[in-house]
Write a protein that holds these residues in place. Structure first.
Motif, PDB file in Angstrom:
ATOM      1  N   VAL A  70       0.823  -1.213   0.000  1.00  0.00           N
ATOM      2  CA  VAL A  70       0.000   0.000   0.000  1.00  0.00           C
ATOM      3  C   VAL A  70       0.855   1.260   0.000  1.00  0.00           C
ATOM      4  O   VAL A  70       2.037   1.224   0.365  1.00  0.00           O
ATOM      5  CB  VAL A  70      -0.927   0.090   1.248  1.00  0.00           C
ATOM      6  N   ILE A  71       0.214   2.367  -0.416  1.00  0.00           N
ATOM      7  CA  ILE A  71       0.694   3.705  -0.071  1.00  0.00           C
ATOM      8  C   ILE A  71      -0.443   4.352   0.699  1.00  0.00           C
ATOM      9  O   ILE A  71      -1.619   4.149   0.369  1.00  0.00           O
ATOM     10  CB  ILE A  71       1.139   4.554  -1.288  1.00  0.00           C
ATOM     11  N   GLN A  72      -0.099   5.094   1.749  1.00  0.00           N
ATOM     12  CA  GLN A  72      -1.114   5.658   2.630  1.00  0.00           C
ATOM     13  C   GLN A  72      -0.920   7.154   2.778  1.00  0.00           C
ATOM     14  O   GLN A  72       0.212   7.638   2.874  1.00  0.00           O
ATOM     15  CB  GLN A  72      -1.033   4.987   4.002  1.00  0.00           C
ATOM     16  N   GLY A  73      -2.023   7.879   2.789  1.00  0.00           N
ATOM     17  CA  GLY A  73      -1.973   9.325   2.953  1.00  0.00           C
ATOM     18  C   GLY A  73      -3.233   9.836   3.600  1.00  0.00           C
ATOM     19  O   GLY A  73      -4.059   9.074   4.084  1.00  0.00           O
ATOM     20  N   GLY A  74      -3.357  11.176   3.602  1.00  0.00           N
ATOM     21  CA  GLY A  74      -4.576  11.798   4.068  1.00  0.00           C
ATOM     22  C   GLY A  74      -4.603  12.253   5.504  1.00  0.00           C
ATOM     23  O   GLY A  74      -5.673  12.627   5.997  1.00  0.00           O
ATOM     24  N   GLY A  75      -3.441  12.280   6.177  1.00  0.00           N
ATOM     25  CA  GLY A  75      -3.518  12.668   7.579  1.00  0.00           C
ATOM     26  C   GLY A  75      -2.366  13.487   8.125  1.00  0.00           C
ATOM     27  O   GLY A  75      -2.475  14.072   9.193  1.00  0.00           O
ATOM     28  N   PHE A  76      -1.243  13.521   7.384  1.00  0.00           N
ATOM     29  CA  PHE A  76      -0.045  14.180   7.908  1.00  0.00           C
ATOM     30  C   PHE A  76       0.475  15.233   6.940  1.00  0.00           C
ATOM     31  O   PHE A  76       0.437  15.049   5.726  1.00  0.00           O
ATOM     32  CB  PHE A  76       1.062  13.153   8.165  1.00  0.00           C
ATOM     33  N   THR A  77       1.011  16.313   7.509  1.00  0.00           N
ATOM     34  CA  THR A  77       1.662  17.352   6.715  1.00  0.00           C
ATOM     35  C   THR A  77       3.062  16.882   6.344  1.00  0.00           C
ATOM     36  O   THR A  77       3.539  15.861   6.852  1.00  0.00           O
ATOM     37  CB  THR A  77       1.780  18.664   7.510  1.00  0.00           C
ATOM     38  N   LYS A  78       3.759  17.667   5.493  1.00  0.00           N
ATOM     39  CA  LYS A  78       5.118  17.285   5.097  1.00  0.00           C
ATOM     40  C   LYS A  78       6.090  17.308   6.272  1.00  0.00           C
ATOM     41  O   LYS A  78       7.147  16.701   6.206  1.00  0.00           O
ATOM     42  CB  LYS A  78       5.621  18.147   3.944  1.00  0.00           C
ATOM     43  N   ASP A  79       5.710  17.984   7.373  1.00  0.00           N
ATOM     44  CA  ASP A  79       6.522  17.978   8.595  1.00  0.00           C
ATOM     45  C   ASP A  79       6.129  16.837   9.532  1.00  0.00           C
ATOM     46  O   ASP A  79       6.544  16.806  10.691  1.00  0.00           O
ATOM     47  CB  ASP A  79       6.385  19.323   9.322  1.00  0.00           C
ATOM     48  N   LEU A  80       5.303  15.918   9.025  1.00  0.00           N
ATOM     49  CA  LEU A  80       4.792  14.760   9.761  1.00  0.00           C
ATOM     50  C   LEU A  80       3.983  15.156  10.985  1.00  0.00           C
ATOM     51  O   LEU A  80       3.967  14.460  12.002  1.00  0.00           O
ATOM     52  CB  LEU A  80       5.931  13.796  10.142  1.00  0.00           C
ATOM     53  N   GLU A  81       3.291  16.272  10.860  1.00  0.00           N
ATOM     54  CA  GLU A  81       2.350  16.686  11.901  1.00  0.00           C
ATOM     55  C   GLU A  81       0.975  16.167  11.520  1.00  0.00           C
ATOM     56  O   GLU A  81       0.509  16.383  10.391  1.00  0.00           O
ATOM     57  CB  GLU A  81       2.327  18.204  12.027  1.00  0.00           C
ATOM     58  N   GLU A  82       0.319  15.486  12.460  1.00  0.00           N
ATOM     59  CA  GLU A  82      -1.006  14.933  12.187  1.00  0.00           C
ATOM     60  C   GLU A  82      -2.047  16.050  12.215  1.00  0.00           C
ATOM     61  O   GLU A  82      -2.061  16.879  13.122  1.00  0.00           O
ATOM     62  CB  GLU A  82      -1.366  13.852  13.203  1.00  0.00           C
ATOM     63  N   TRP A 102      -4.981  -1.512  -6.923  1.00  0.00           N
ATOM     64  CA  TRP A 102      -5.457  -0.206  -7.378  1.00  0.00           C
ATOM     65  C   TRP A 102      -6.713   0.284  -6.671  1.00  0.00           C
ATOM     66  O   TRP A 102      -7.167   1.392  -6.915  1.00  0.00           O
ATOM     67  CB  TRP A 102      -5.662  -0.146  -8.902  1.00  0.00           C
ATOM     68  N   THR A 103      -7.326  -0.541  -5.797  1.00  0.00           N
ATOM     69  CA  THR A 103      -8.482  -0.054  -5.062  1.00  0.00           C
ATOM     70  C   THR A 103      -8.025   0.868  -3.942  1.00  0.00           C
ATOM     71  O   THR A 103      -6.877   0.842  -3.508  1.00  0.00           O
ATOM     72  CB  THR A 103      -9.325  -1.203  -4.487  1.00  0.00           C
ATOM     73  N   VAL A 104      -8.958   1.708  -3.479  1.00  0.00           N
ATOM     74  CA  VAL A 104      -8.687   2.685  -2.425  1.00  0.00           C
ATOM     75  C   VAL A 104      -9.581   2.344  -1.241  1.00  0.00           C
ATOM     76  O   VAL A 104     -10.786   2.117  -1.406  1.00  0.00           O
ATOM     77  CB  VAL A 104      -8.972   4.123  -2.918  1.00  0.00           C
ATOM     78  N   SER A 105      -8.977   2.294  -0.050  1.00  0.00           N
ATOM     79  CA  SER A 105      -9.682   1.920   1.167  1.00  0.00           C
ATOM     80  C   SER A 105      -9.391   2.908   2.277  1.00  0.00           C
ATOM     81  O   SER A 105      -8.415   3.649   2.224  1.00  0.00           O
ATOM     82  CB  SER A 105      -9.237   0.522   1.634  1.00  0.00           C
ATOM     83  N   MET A 106     -10.224   2.862   3.299  1.00  0.00           N
ATOM     84  CA  MET A 106     -10.015   3.711   4.466  1.00  0.00           C
ATOM     85  C   MET A 106      -9.048   3.050   5.437  1.00  0.00           C
ATOM     86  O   MET A 106      -9.170   1.865   5.743  1.00  0.00           O
ATOM     87  CB  MET A 106     -11.341   3.982   5.193  1.00  0.00           C
ATOM     88  N   ALA A 107      -8.087   3.843   5.923  1.00  0.00           N
ATOM     89  CA  ALA A 107      -7.195   3.382   6.986  1.00  0.00           C
ATOM     90  C   ALA A 107      -7.929   3.563   8.314  1.00  0.00           C
ATOM     91  O   ALA A 107      -8.793   4.437   8.441  1.00  0.00           O
ATOM     92  CB  ALA A 107      -5.901   4.191   6.964  1.00  0.00           C
ATOM     93  N   PHE A 120      -5.760   4.512   1.951  1.00  0.00           N
ATOM     94  CA  PHE A 120      -4.619   3.866   1.310  1.00  0.00           C
ATOM     95  C   PHE A 120      -5.014   3.332  -0.050  1.00  0.00           C
ATOM     96  O   PHE A 120      -6.181   3.024  -0.299  1.00  0.00           O
ATOM     97  CB  PHE A 120      -3.990   2.773   2.186  1.00  0.00           C
ATOM     98  N   ILE A 121      -4.006   3.267  -0.912  1.00  0.00           N
ATOM     99  CA  ILE A 121      -4.169   2.687  -2.242  1.00  0.00           C
ATOM    100  C   ILE A 121      -3.456   1.342  -2.229  1.00  0.00           C
ATOM    101  O   ILE A 121      -2.272   1.263  -1.894  1.00  0.00           O
ATOM    102  CB  ILE A 121      -3.574   3.602  -3.330  1.00  0.00           C
ATOM    103  N   ASN A 122      -4.199   0.300  -2.551  1.00  0.00           N
ATOM    104  CA  ASN A 122      -3.619  -1.046  -2.593  1.00  0.00           C
ATOM    105  C   ASN A 122      -2.720  -1.169  -3.815  1.00  0.00           C
ATOM    106  O   ASN A 122      -3.167  -0.954  -4.940  1.00  0.00           O
ATOM    107  CB  ASN A 122      -4.729  -2.102  -2.658  1.00  0.00           C
ATOM    108  N   THR A 123      -1.460  -1.530  -3.592  1.00  0.00           N
ATOM    109  CA  THR A 123      -0.528  -1.714  -4.706  1.00  0.00           C
ATOM    110  C   THR A 123      -0.258  -3.197  -4.952  1.00  0.00           C
ATOM    111  O   THR A 123       0.555  -3.547  -5.782  1.00  0.00           O
ATOM    112  CB  THR A 123       0.795  -0.962  -4.450  1.00  0.00           C
ATOM    113  N   GLY A 124      -0.957  -4.035  -4.225  1.00  0.00           N
ATOM    114  CA  GLY A 124      -0.901  -5.476  -4.412  1.00  0.00           C
ATOM    115  C   GLY A 124      -2.290  -6.045  -4.189  1.00  0.00           C
ATOM    116  O   GLY A 124      -3.228  -5.324  -3.832  1.00  0.00           O
ATOM    117  N   LEU A 125      -2.425  -7.330  -4.396  1.00  0.00           N
ATOM    118  CA  LEU A 125      -3.684  -8.030  -4.126  1.00  0.00           C
ATOM    119  C   LEU A 125      -3.723  -8.304  -2.626  1.00  0.00           C
ATOM    120  O   LEU A 125      -3.023  -9.184  -2.133  1.00  0.00           O
ATOM    121  CB  LEU A 125      -3.748  -9.334  -4.935  1.00  0.00           C
ATOM    122  N   ASN A 126      -4.517  -7.534  -1.891  1.00  0.00           N
ATOM    123  CA  ASN A 126      -4.516  -7.569  -0.426  1.00  0.00           C
ATOM    124  C   ASN A 126      -5.826  -8.113   0.130  1.00  0.00           C
ATOM    125  O   ASN A 126      -6.477  -7.472   0.960  1.00  0.00           O
ATOM    126  CB  ASN A 126      -4.232  -6.161   0.119  1.00  0.00           C
TER     127      ASN A 126
END
Length: 187
Positions: A70-82, A102-107, A120-126
């Motif tokens: 997966v790749i995960q995003g949507g919660g932290f700034t570039k300074d890793l502040e939540e 390629w599916t998108v799911s909620m963390a 997160f975006i699934n980059t494998g069959l999960n």
């Protein structure tokens, strides 16, 4: 009789041409277009669209990347502040969609109803992330339709540990802005 048949054909045509919303994440690596599935995950899609339309995702990063997972995003700034979020939503992992590539799911945390803004975006069959066998699963609510090469590039970046956070890409990939189109191709 013809009028009734015409009305039925118009109705069927409208259903066939139904449009799913499209969200474009404009990142420092390129654009990622996500088709959302409001018919399968209405609460989750509404939540994601609210964050997207409010500008919440602007300036956030993909803070987690595990190759071929997966790749995960949507919660932290570039300074890793939540970033502070709204209340969590109900888990809709029982919607029939699977955590396929390629599916998108909620963390979320170990609490199934704890998802807020992170996705997160699934980059494998999960399929191990699906709801089954007594496991609550992770709610799939969309799929990457364009920009898969961008997702791959992010997923292949070298990572490291920063404080308590593991698998943080060394190069910060920033979501510069998000655009929403209510009209997209129906799947």
């Amino acid at each position: 009789m013809r009028t009734a048949l015409f009305a039925v054909l118009l109705f069927v045509s409208a259903i066939a041409n139904a449009q799913n919303p499209l969200v474009t994440l404009h990142t420092t690596k390129g654009d990622i277009v996500i088709e959302l599935y409001p018919d399968k995950a209405p609460i989750t899609v509404d939540n994601f669209l609210s964050y997207a339309k409010s500008g919440f995702f602007d300036g956030t990063i993909f803070h987690r990347s595990i190759r071929r997972f997966v790749i995960q995003g949507g919660g932290f700034t570039k300074d890793l502040e939540e970033k502070p979020t709204r209340d969590p939503i109900k888990n809709e992992a029982d919607n029939g969609l699977t955590n396929d590539r390629w599916t998108v799911s909620m963390a979320r945390t170990s609490d199934p109803d704890s998802a807020t803004s992170q996705f997160f975006i699934n980059t494998g069959l999960n399929l191990s992330l699906d709801r089954r066998g007594g496991k609550d699963g992770y709610a799939v609510f969309g799929k990457v339709t364009e920009g898969r090469e961008v997702v791959r590039e992010i997923n292949n970046l070298p990572t490291h540990t920063v404080g308590f956070m593991r698998d943080v890409p060394k190069e910060r990939v920033v979501v510069e802005r998000v655009t929403v189109s209510e009209a997209g191709p129906a799947s």
